[in-house]
Design a protein around this motif. Structure first.
Motif: not given
Length: 276
Positions: A94-100, A252-273
């Motif tokens: 998110l920081d990278q996307l914000g700075q871009d 809770a740890d496992t499902i939270t980890a998978v969900a957080t990783l999933a939204i991170t991947v979704i965000c990372a698709r918008r990184l400039p490269r």
């Protein structure tokens, strides 16, 4: 070069570069014994992504793919979750996307979706919309262009309006362009009629956020969907990770980890490269 996963997706070098410094060092060998060679962290991450995308059981991850065993990947997922790695990684993206300048804070949309929980246990409750069968609910807050700012997980019977305050209060400041103060709140919040109550509206006024919440018995569904389609699209992206579409993980740890990783991947698709 980017590393190709068996699912056909690409794990971008940039995402890996953000993750690598966050990974805690491996535990020291006991009594000087090294045992089996440790599975490479990047290979383990690809194995985690493979399971998350395909929804297979951890034990059924094919060893021949080179990711190590599914149990190794599962243990790495949980270890990194307990060290706060996934949340830190999402915030770094998110920081990278914000700075871009790629985050649109002019409005945010909040919505939820319930999924069937096959094994019950933590963060599951009877789903009133699914004949009382056990389920889990994902609450998703996204920017005006659909980038997920956070995901919260509850039992399926938790009322949507109860998550407004903890979700917005829990947002970490995100860097923007220039030297301005980091952002941590949208200008407006769009939500459906499930969030229409005085407590939510009072809280949003206190935080300086303009409420764009459908009023029960007043606003039509047609008007409601003008801006909220972005969160529905992001929910579809989230459930494309089949490990989340039907819940099998008990903790809770496992499902939270998978969900957080999933939204991170979704965000990372918008990184400039765009390697995704």
């Amino acid at each position: 070069m980017a590393s190709q996963t068996a699912s056909g997706r690409l794990l971008s070098d940039r995402l890996w570069e953000l993750l690598e410094p966050l990974i805690p060092p491996p535990p020291p060998a006991k009594n000087g014994r090294t045992g089996r060679p440790r599975v490479d962290d990047r290979a383990a991450l690809e194995g985690i992504l493979f399971v998350a995308e395909h929804g297979i059981a951890w034990k059924k991850l094919p060893v021949e793919l080179g990711y190590g065993s599914g149990i190794t990947c599962w243990r790495r997922l949980r270890t990194w979750q307990q060290a706060g790695v996934w949340e830190k990684l999402h915030h770094s993206v998110l920081d990278q996307l914000g700075q871009d300048g790629a985050l649109d804070w002019s409005r945010a949309c909040l919505d939820s979706v319930s999924v069937r929980a096959k094994r019950g246990n933590e963060l599951t409750r009877p789903n009133p919309t699914d004949r009382g069968k056990l389920g889990t609910k994902y609450h998703l807050l996204v920017t005006a262009d659909g980038l997920p700012l956070t995901v919260a997980i509850t039992g399926a019977n938790r009322h949507d309006s109860m998550l407004v305050e903890p979700i917005l209060d829990g947002l970490a400041p995100v860097k923007g362009r220039g030297r301005g103060r980091p952002r941590r709140r949208p200008v407006k919040l769009h939500a459906d009629k499930a969030y229409d109550n005085k407590r939510v509206r009072r809280y949003l006024r206190k935080r300086g956020i303009i409420a764009r919440i459908a009023r029960i018995g007043v606003d039509s569904s047609e008007r409601l969907g003008r801006h909220r389609w972005v969160v529905e699209r992001t929910i579809a992206w989230l459930l494309a990770f089949r490990r989340l579409a039907t819940r099998y993980d008990r903790s809770a740890d496992t499902i939270t980890a998978v969900a957080t990783l999933a939204i991170t991947v979704i965000c990372a698709r918008r990184l400039p490269r765009r390697n995704y």
